[in-house]
Design an enzyme around this catalytic site. Structure first.
Site, PDB file in Angstrom:
ATOM      1  N   ARG A  65       3.945 -14.936 -20.809  1.00 63.22           N
ATOM      2  CA  ARG A  65       3.668 -13.773 -19.972  1.00 63.22           C
ATOM      3  C   ARG A  65       3.751 -14.156 -18.501  1.00 63.22           C
ATOM      4  O   ARG A  65       3.436 -15.253 -18.096  1.00 63.22           O
ATOM      5  CB  ARG A  65       2.274 -13.236 -20.310  1.00 63.22           C
ATOM      6  CG  ARG A  65       1.910 -11.920 -19.662  1.00 63.22           C
ATOM      7  CD  ARG A  65       0.648 -11.361 -20.285  1.00 63.22           C
ATOM      8  NE  ARG A  65       0.181 -10.177 -19.595  1.00 63.22           N
ATOM      9  CZ  ARG A  65      -0.789 -10.183 -18.671  1.00 63.22           C
ATOM     10  NH1 ARG A  65      -1.369 -11.318 -18.350  1.00 63.22           N
ATOM     11  NH2 ARG A  65      -1.166  -9.074 -18.085  1.00 63.22           N
ATOM     12  N   LYS A 131      -6.224 -23.095 -25.300  1.00 62.86           N
ATOM     13  CA  LYS A 131      -5.144 -22.196 -25.695  1.00 62.86           C
ATOM     14  C   LYS A 131      -4.369 -22.758 -26.872  1.00 62.86           C
ATOM     15  O   LYS A 131      -3.827 -23.858 -26.819  1.00 62.86           O
ATOM     16  CB  LYS A 131      -4.194 -21.948 -24.521  1.00 62.86           C
ATOM     17  CG  LYS A 131      -3.102 -20.923 -24.836  1.00 62.86           C
ATOM     18  CD  LYS A 131      -2.317 -20.567 -23.591  1.00 62.86           C
ATOM     19  CE  LYS A 131      -1.211 -19.583 -23.913  1.00 62.86           C
ATOM     20  NZ  LYS A 131      -0.472 -19.145 -22.694  1.00 62.86           N
ATOM     21  N   ARG A 264     -14.544 -17.061 -15.119  1.00 66.33           N
ATOM     22  CA  ARG A 264     -15.317 -17.582 -13.986  1.00 66.33           C
ATOM     23  C   ARG A 264     -16.607 -18.180 -14.523  1.00 66.33           C
ATOM     24  O   ARG A 264     -17.458 -17.478 -15.069  1.00 66.33           O
ATOM     25  CB  ARG A 264     -15.631 -16.448 -12.997  1.00 66.33           C
ATOM     26  CG  ARG A 264     -16.613 -16.843 -11.894  1.00 66.33           C
ATOM     27  CD  ARG A 264     -16.677 -15.762 -10.814  1.00 66.33           C
ATOM     28  NE  ARG A 264     -16.983 -14.449 -11.383  1.00 66.33           N
ATOM     29  CZ  ARG A 264     -18.222 -14.011 -11.640  1.00 66.33           C
ATOM     30  NH1 ARG A 264     -19.256 -14.796 -11.449  1.00 66.33           N
ATOM     31  NH2 ARG A 264     -18.415 -12.789 -12.128  1.00 66.33           N
TER      32      ARG A 264
END
Length: 276
Positions: A65, A131, A264
Protein backbone atom coordinates in the site's frame (compact mmCIF):
# COMPACT_ATOMS: atom_id res chain seq x y z
CA UNK A 1 2.15 -28.56 15.80
CA UNK A 2 4.61 -29.10 12.96
CA UNK A 3 2.94 -29.62 9.57
CA UNK A 4 4.31 -31.83 6.81
CA UNK A 5 5.36 -29.15 4.32
CA UNK A 6 4.29 -29.45 0.69
CA UNK A 7 7.25 -29.28 -1.70
CA UNK A 8 5.32 -28.51 -4.90
CA UNK A 9 2.69 -25.88 -5.60
CA UNK A 10 -0.79 -27.48 -5.30
CA UNK A 11 -1.91 -25.99 -8.62
CA UNK A 12 -4.11 -28.85 -9.80
CA UNK A 13 -5.79 -29.34 -6.43
CA UNK A 14 -6.54 -25.61 -6.10
CA UNK A 15 -7.88 -25.46 -9.64
CA UNK A 16 -10.26 -28.36 -8.95
CA UNK A 17 -11.64 -26.65 -5.82
CA UNK A 18 -11.90 -23.11 -7.18
CA UNK A 19 -12.87 -23.52 -10.86
CA UNK A 20 -16.50 -24.49 -10.12
CA UNK A 21 -16.88 -21.15 -8.30
CA UNK A 22 -14.89 -19.18 -10.89
CA UNK A 23 -15.50 -20.67 -14.35
CA UNK A 24 -12.47 -20.24 -16.58
CA UNK A 25 -10.14 -20.05 -13.57
CA UNK A 26 -6.46 -20.88 -14.07
CA UNK A 27 -3.37 -21.20 -11.85
CA UNK A 28 0.07 -20.01 -12.93
CA UNK A 29 3.43 -20.22 -11.13
CA UNK A 30 6.32 -18.02 -12.25
CA UNK A 31 9.88 -18.36 -10.90
CA UNK A 32 10.38 -14.59 -11.00
CA UNK A 33 8.51 -11.44 -11.97
CA UNK A 34 8.53 -7.77 -11.05
CA UNK A 35 5.11 -7.85 -9.37
CA UNK A 36 2.17 -10.24 -9.68
CA UNK A 37 -0.27 -7.33 -9.30
CA UNK A 38 1.52 -5.35 -12.02
CA UNK A 39 1.46 -8.36 -14.34
CA UNK A 40 -2.29 -8.90 -13.96
CA UNK A 41 -2.93 -5.20 -14.55
CA UNK A 42 -0.82 -5.40 -17.72
CA UNK A 43 -2.88 -8.36 -18.88
CA UNK A 44 -6.05 -6.40 -18.22
CA UNK A 45 -4.84 -3.59 -20.44
CA UNK A 46 -4.22 -6.24 -23.13
CA UNK A 47 -7.82 -7.44 -22.79
CA UNK A 48 -7.28 -10.57 -20.66
CA UNK A 49 -10.01 -10.67 -18.01
CA UNK A 50 -10.27 -14.32 -17.01
CA UNK A 51 -10.08 -15.26 -13.32
CA UNK A 52 -6.54 -16.28 -12.45
CA UNK A 53 -4.22 -17.04 -9.57
CA UNK A 54 -0.68 -15.85 -10.33
CA UNK A 55 2.05 -17.05 -7.95
CA UNK A 56 5.62 -15.77 -7.95
CA UNK A 57 8.48 -17.55 -6.27
CA UNK A 58 10.41 -14.27 -6.33
CA UNK A 59 9.38 -10.66 -6.99
CA UNK A 60 11.90 -8.04 -8.04
CA UNK A 61 9.58 -5.05 -7.53
CA UNK A 62 6.91 -6.20 -5.11
CA UNK A 63 4.89 -3.37 -3.65
CA UNK A 64 2.43 -2.75 -0.89
CA UNK A 65 0.00 0.00 0.00
CA UNK A 66 1.05 3.60 -0.76
CA UNK A 67 3.72 2.26 -3.19
CA UNK A 68 5.89 0.84 -0.41
CA UNK A 69 8.21 -1.99 -1.50
CA UNK A 70 7.43 -5.54 -0.35
CA UNK A 71 10.55 -7.57 0.37
CA UNK A 72 10.48 -11.20 -0.70
CA UNK A 73 12.58 -13.66 1.26
CA UNK A 74 14.35 -16.83 0.11
CA UNK A 75 13.55 -20.00 1.99
CA UNK A 76 15.63 -20.85 5.02
CA UNK A 77 18.22 -23.57 4.67
CA UNK A 78 16.46 -26.91 4.57
CA UNK A 79 13.00 -25.38 4.11
CA UNK A 80 10.58 -26.23 1.31
CA UNK A 81 9.82 -23.40 -1.09
CA UNK A 82 10.32 -19.63 -0.85
CA UNK A 83 10.41 -17.77 2.43
CA UNK A 84 7.57 -15.47 1.32
CA UNK A 85 4.26 -16.43 -0.25
CA UNK A 86 3.50 -13.93 -3.02
CA UNK A 87 0.45 -14.15 -5.22
CA UNK A 88 -2.29 -12.16 -6.87
CA UNK A 89 -5.84 -13.31 -7.44
CA UNK A 90 -7.68 -11.62 -10.28
CA UNK A 91 -11.43 -11.92 -10.83
CA UNK A 92 -14.57 -9.95 -11.56
CA UNK A 93 -16.77 -8.90 -8.65
CA UNK A 94 -19.99 -6.94 -8.44
CA UNK A 95 -20.62 -5.91 -4.82
CA UNK A 96 -23.08 -3.11 -4.11
CA UNK A 97 -20.41 -1.39 -2.02
CA UNK A 98 -16.66 -1.97 -2.29
CA UNK A 99 -15.94 -0.46 1.13
CA UNK A 100 -14.11 -2.78 3.51
CA UNK A 101 -12.93 -5.31 0.92
CA UNK A 102 -9.32 -5.33 2.16
CA UNK A 103 -10.58 -5.89 5.73
CA UNK A 104 -12.69 -8.87 4.67
CA UNK A 105 -9.72 -10.31 2.77
CA UNK A 106 -7.49 -9.83 5.82
CA UNK A 107 -9.99 -11.55 8.07
CA UNK A 108 -10.21 -14.50 5.68
CA UNK A 109 -6.42 -14.96 5.64
CA UNK A 110 -6.08 -14.70 9.41
CA UNK A 111 -9.00 -17.04 10.02
CA UNK A 112 -7.47 -19.65 7.70
CA UNK A 113 -3.98 -19.49 9.18
CA UNK A 114 -3.96 -19.20 12.98
CA UNK A 115 -6.22 -17.97 15.83
CA UNK A 116 -3.46 -15.74 17.23
CA UNK A 117 -3.12 -13.61 14.09
CA UNK A 118 -4.52 -10.09 14.42
CA UNK A 119 -5.61 -7.50 11.85
CA UNK A 120 -4.24 -3.96 11.60
CA UNK A 121 -6.57 -1.60 9.77
CA UNK A 122 -6.69 -1.33 6.85
CA UNK A 123 -4.58 -4.03 5.19
CA UNK A 124 -2.03 -5.80 7.39
CA UNK A 125 -1.85 -9.05 9.36
CA UNK A 126 0.06 -8.85 12.63
CA UNK A 127 1.37 -11.31 15.17
CA UNK A 128 2.70 -10.13 18.52
CA UNK A 129 2.91 -6.55 17.26
CA UNK A 130 4.92 -7.51 14.17
CA UNK A 131 3.86 -7.45 10.53
CA UNK A 132 3.14 -10.88 9.08
CA UNK A 133 1.41 -10.05 5.80
CA UNK A 134 0.19 -7.20 3.64
CA UNK A 135 -2.65 -6.83 1.15
CA UNK A 136 -2.76 -4.65 -1.96
CA UNK A 137 -6.06 -4.39 -3.84
CA UNK A 138 -6.46 -2.73 -7.23
CA UNK A 139 -9.58 -2.52 -9.38
CA UNK A 140 -10.21 -1.60 -12.98
CA UNK A 141 -13.22 -1.00 -15.20
CA UNK A 142 -13.07 -3.21 -18.28
CA UNK A 143 -15.47 -3.74 -21.15
CA UNK A 144 -16.27 -7.34 -20.28
CA UNK A 145 -16.73 -6.57 -16.58
CA UNK A 146 -18.86 -3.51 -17.32
CA UNK A 147 -21.22 -5.58 -19.46
CA UNK A 148 -21.74 -7.86 -16.44
CA UNK A 149 -22.17 -4.91 -14.07
CA UNK A 150 -18.92 -5.70 -12.28
CA UNK A 151 -15.31 -4.57 -12.01
CA UNK A 152 -12.12 -6.58 -12.27
CA UNK A 153 -10.23 -6.74 -8.99
CA UNK A 154 -6.64 -7.82 -8.39
CA UNK A 155 -5.90 -8.91 -4.82
CA UNK A 156 -2.20 -9.09 -4.06
CA UNK A 157 -0.95 -10.93 -0.97
CA UNK A 158 2.53 -10.95 0.52
CA UNK A 159 2.82 -13.37 3.46
CA UNK A 160 6.08 -13.97 5.32
CA UNK A 161 6.65 -17.69 5.81
CA UNK A 162 10.13 -17.23 7.25
CA UNK A 163 10.88 -14.08 9.22
CA UNK A 164 12.68 -11.81 6.72
CA UNK A 165 16.06 -10.38 7.64
CA UNK A 166 15.57 -6.84 6.32
CA UNK A 167 16.99 -3.79 8.07
CA UNK A 168 15.28 -0.42 8.34
CA UNK A 169 11.65 -1.53 8.31
CA UNK A 170 9.22 0.72 10.19
CA UNK A 171 7.47 -2.33 11.68
CA UNK A 172 9.38 -5.41 12.76
CA UNK A 173 8.41 -8.43 10.62
CA UNK A 174 7.13 -11.83 11.72
CA UNK A 175 7.07 -15.19 9.94
CA UNK A 176 4.24 -17.72 9.84
CA UNK A 177 6.71 -20.51 10.63
CA UNK A 178 7.08 -18.95 14.09
CA UNK A 179 3.45 -19.90 14.74
CA UNK A 180 3.27 -23.06 12.63
CA UNK A 181 6.72 -24.70 12.53
CA UNK A 182 7.50 -26.45 9.28
CA UNK A 183 4.79 -24.77 7.21
CA UNK A 184 5.73 -23.98 3.62
CA UNK A 185 4.48 -21.34 1.20
CA UNK A 186 2.71 -24.15 -0.68
CA UNK A 187 0.95 -25.36 2.46
CA UNK A 188 -0.11 -21.83 3.40
CA UNK A 189 -1.54 -21.20 -0.07
CA UNK A 190 -3.54 -24.44 0.07
CA UNK A 191 -5.03 -23.31 3.38
CA UNK A 192 -5.99 -19.78 2.43
CA UNK A 193 -7.11 -19.78 -1.22
CA UNK A 194 -10.40 -21.75 -1.17
CA UNK A 195 -11.73 -19.87 1.92
CA UNK A 196 -10.62 -16.58 0.33
CA UNK A 197 -12.73 -17.23 -2.77
CA UNK A 198 -15.70 -18.07 -0.52
CA UNK A 199 -15.12 -14.83 1.42
CA UNK A 200 -15.09 -12.80 -1.79
CA UNK A 201 -18.39 -14.30 -2.89
CA UNK A 202 -19.91 -13.60 0.54
CA UNK A 203 -18.61 -10.01 0.39
CA UNK A 204 -20.13 -9.63 -3.05
CA UNK A 205 -23.55 -10.64 -1.73
CA UNK A 206 -23.51 -9.13 1.78
CA UNK A 207 -20.86 -6.41 1.84
CA UNK A 208 -18.53 -5.77 4.74
CA UNK A 209 -21.32 -5.70 7.32
CA UNK A 210 -21.20 -9.50 7.41
CA UNK A 211 -17.55 -9.31 8.50
CA UNK A 212 -17.60 -6.34 10.89
CA UNK A 213 -17.83 -8.35 14.12
CA UNK A 214 -15.30 -10.90 12.87
CA UNK A 215 -12.80 -8.17 12.04
CA UNK A 216 -13.29 -6.43 15.37
CA UNK A 217 -12.69 -9.71 17.21
CA UNK A 218 -9.18 -9.81 15.69
CA UNK A 219 -8.49 -6.06 15.73
CA UNK A 220 -4.82 -5.49 16.60
CA UNK A 221 -5.48 -1.82 17.40
CA UNK A 222 -8.51 -2.23 19.67
CA UNK A 223 -8.52 0.42 22.41
CA UNK A 224 -5.09 1.62 21.29
CA UNK A 225 -3.84 5.24 21.17
CA UNK A 226 -2.92 5.97 17.54
CA UNK A 227 -1.74 8.83 15.39
CA UNK A 228 -2.98 9.25 11.82
CA UNK A 229 -0.96 10.57 8.91
CA UNK A 230 -2.96 13.81 9.04
CA UNK A 231 -2.00 14.35 12.68
CA UNK A 232 -5.26 13.25 14.27
CA UNK A 233 -4.83 11.42 17.55
CA UNK A 234 -7.25 9.27 19.46
CA UNK A 235 -8.14 5.81 20.67
CA UNK A 236 -9.40 3.20 18.20
CA UNK A 237 -12.88 1.76 18.75
CA UNK A 238 -13.03 -0.88 16.04
CA UNK A 239 -14.58 -0.49 12.59
CA UNK A 240 -18.10 0.31 11.46
CA UNK A 241 -20.34 -1.70 9.05
CA UNK A 242 -18.56 -0.30 5.97
CA UNK A 243 -15.04 -0.79 7.35
CA UNK A 244 -14.28 2.78 8.46
CA UNK A 245 -12.00 3.03 11.48
CA UNK A 246 -13.72 4.53 14.52
CA UNK A 247 -11.50 6.93 16.42
CA UNK A 248 -12.42 8.44 19.77
CA UNK A 249 -10.90 11.93 19.86
CA UNK A 250 -11.24 15.06 21.97
CA UNK A 251 -13.83 16.22 19.43
CA UNK A 252 -15.88 13.04 19.72
CA UNK A 253 -16.08 9.84 17.68
CA UNK A 254 -14.62 10.24 14.19
CA UNK A 255 -14.88 7.94 11.15
CA UNK A 256 -11.62 7.43 9.26
CA UNK A 257 -11.92 6.06 5.74
CA UNK A 258 -8.42 6.58 4.33
CA UNK A 259 -5.31 7.39 6.29
CA UNK A 260 -2.12 5.80 7.41
CA UNK A 261 -2.37 4.62 11.00
CA UNK A 262 0.69 4.47 13.24
CA UNK A 263 0.59 3.24 16.80
CA UNK A 264 1.49 5.92 19.33
CA UNK A 265 2.96 4.47 22.48
CA UNK A 266 1.77 5.97 25.75
CA UNK A 267 4.36 8.00 27.62
CA UNK A 268 6.06 6.18 30.48
CA UNK A 269 4.78 7.23 33.92
CA UNK A 270 6.99 9.42 36.09
CA UNK A 271 9.18 7.61 38.62
CA UNK A 272 8.74 9.27 42.04
CA UNK A 273 11.80 7.42 43.38
CA UNK A 274 13.98 9.34 40.94
CA UNK A 275 12.32 12.64 41.74
CA UNK A 276 10.88 13.08 38.22
Amino acid sequence: MTLPALTLWPSEALWQVVEPQLPGFSVEVLPEIDSTNAELMRRLRAGVEDPVLLIAEHQTAGRGRMARPWHSSPGAAGSAGPGTLMFSLGLSLAPKDWSGLSLAVGWSLANSLHPEIRLKWPNDLWWQGRKLAGILIETANTRQAALAGSRYVVIGIGLNIQRPEVAGLSTEPAGLAELVPGISAMQALAQILPPLVETLRAFEQQGFAAFQARFNARDALAQTPVTLSDGQQGVTMGVDPVGALLLQTGQGLQRVTSAEVSVRRAAAPANPANGH
